[in-house]
Scaffold this active site. Structure first.
Site, PDB file in Angstrom:
ATOM      1  N   CYS A  96       0.813  -1.224   0.000  1.00  0.00           N
ATOM      2  CA  CYS A  96       0.000   0.000   0.000  1.00  0.00           C
ATOM      3  C   CYS A  96       0.842   1.267   0.000  1.00  0.00           C
ATOM      4  O   CYS A  96       0.386   2.313  -0.462  1.00  0.00           O
ATOM      5  CB  CYS A  96      -0.964   0.013   1.179  1.00  0.00           C
ATOM      6  N   HIS A 106      -3.455   7.615   1.991  1.00  0.00           N
ATOM      7  CA  HIS A 106      -3.806   6.277   1.537  1.00  0.00           C
ATOM      8  C   HIS A 106      -5.260   6.013   1.920  1.00  0.00           C
ATOM      9  O   HIS A 106      -5.678   6.323   3.029  1.00  0.00           O
ATOM     10  CB  HIS A 106      -2.882   5.253   2.186  1.00  0.00           C
ATOM     11  N   ASN A 120      -9.982   0.230  -0.878  1.00  0.00           N
ATOM     12  CA  ASN A 120      -8.517   0.279  -0.755  1.00  0.00           C
ATOM     13  C   ASN A 120      -7.888  -0.312  -2.023  1.00  0.00           C
ATOM     14  O   ASN A 120      -7.994  -1.518  -2.256  1.00  0.00           O
ATOM     15  CB  ASN A 120      -8.104  -0.517   0.490  1.00  0.00           C
TER      16      ASN A 120
END
Ligand code: UT7
Length: 320
Positions: A115, A247, A277
């Protein structure tokens, strides 16, 4: 003072054709729109079809970033792709994107930091630009996490989506550009977020496994710390920040992190409701959304941040 910096000359993004709502997901997974919305803020995610891969999505995002920058593909001398879901174990999907864009000869490689991959890729590319070994770089985050999800595990499969985002970095003598980046990793926490397969262990691709509550706790602490550290390195106070592009894992993580820094929610770009996500794609995807809808303007001071498997985490302060 003006110095050679990596300036973001253009942004782009791409999403798979198919969009899946929480209600649609609840028809095949034991979950509900209410649970997902309340715990995460997610409403929709895009899921790649067979002809949509990390490389095709990444190439689409890159084309749009090149167009926005007004730069020809052949002027690019570096491609860095952040991904944890490459098309193949090798060659690097960056080289597939290079071919799709019709570029030959320039350096092209993948960065694996899950990520936080886009922050790692951005940091590598801007360092190469400042050092003079590249002058026009494509930095891409692209993922197809739907392919590594265990669709029987409701604790993870509802959280992720597919997509891609890209920026063109151009060397300029400027006061704009990437002002500072900071990266971190701590392998001690590897078992909290990982994929249970790989070429050198099982010989299979594997599925994502996560201890969500522990990841959540570490994320808030690490992200607040690295944002503070990076702002200090750039020599700017949090009160000068125009936009935070975090994020997009969970709206509650985003809220808790920016609250720790004393930043108002109106300065935060949130797209987790629309995209879920998307791992390494999440930051450049959210950045592109806020640039194209006019929120982020030339000259704005922006902070990018992410944390993911490894653990890895990082931040960047950019004068857009
Ligand atoms: O990019 C970095 C990677 N990931 C993250 O940043 C994710 C970080 N973690 C999170 O976002 C949150 O921890 C989650 C969204 C994963 C979970 O939220 P939570 O508030 O920490 O919930 P929990 O794990 O404590 O689970 C609460 C309950 C459990 O039931 P019991 O044991 O309390 O009866 C789960 O079984 O929710 C249940 N549950 C679900 N229920 C409906 C778990 N997943 C689901 C689901 N639908 N999809």
């Amino acid at each position: 003072m003006s110095q050679r910096r990596a300036v973001i000359a253009g942004t782009g993004s791409a999403l798979p054709r198919t969009r899946v709502s929480n209600a649609e997901l609840a028809q095949r997974v034991d979950t509900s729109d209410e649970w997902i919305t309340e715990r995460t803020g997610i409403k929709f995610r895009h899921i790649a079809e067979a002809d949509e891969t990390t490389a095709t999505l990444g190439a689409d995002a890159a084309r749009k970033a090149l167009e926005a920058a007004g730069i020809e593909a052949n002027d690019i001398d570096l491609i860095v792709l952040a991904t944890a879901t490459p098309d193949n174990t090798f060659p690097a999907s960056a080289t597939k994107i290079q071919k799709m864009l019709g570029i030959r000869g320039c350096a092209a490689f993948d960065v694996a930091a899950v990520c936080s991959g886009f922050l790692y890729a951005l940091s590598v590319a801007e360092s190469m630009i400042r050092a003079g070994s590249a002058s026009k770089a494509l930095v891409i985050g692209s993922e197809t996490f739907s392919r590594i999800l265990d669709w029987e595990d409701r604790g993870t499969c509802v959280l992720f989506g597919d997509g891609a985002g890209a920026v063109v970095l151009a060397a300029e003598e400027s006061e704009r550009g990437v002002l500072a980046t900071r990266l971190h990793a701590d392998g001690e926490h590897g078992e909290m977020l990982y994929v249970d397969g790989g070429p050198s262990t099982t010989g299979t691709v594997g599925k994502l496994r996560m201890k969500g509550r522990e990841v959540f706790r570490h994320a808030v602490v690490n992200l607040a710390e690295v944002m503070t550290e990076t702002l200090e390195a750039a020599g700017v106070g949090a009160d000068r920040v125009d936009w935070v592009v975090p994020h997009q894992a969970n709206a509650r993580i985003i809220d808790a992190t920016v609250r720790k820094l004393g930043l108002p929610a109106e300065k935060v770009v949130v797209t987790v409701d629309q995209h879920a996500n998307t791992s390494a794609a999440s930051v450049p995807l959210a950045l592109d959304v806020a640039v194209r809808d006019g929120r982020i303007q030339r000259g704005d001071l922006i902070v990018l941040e992410a944390m993911g498997g490894g653990f890895t985490w990082g931040a960047a302060v950019v004068r857009f």
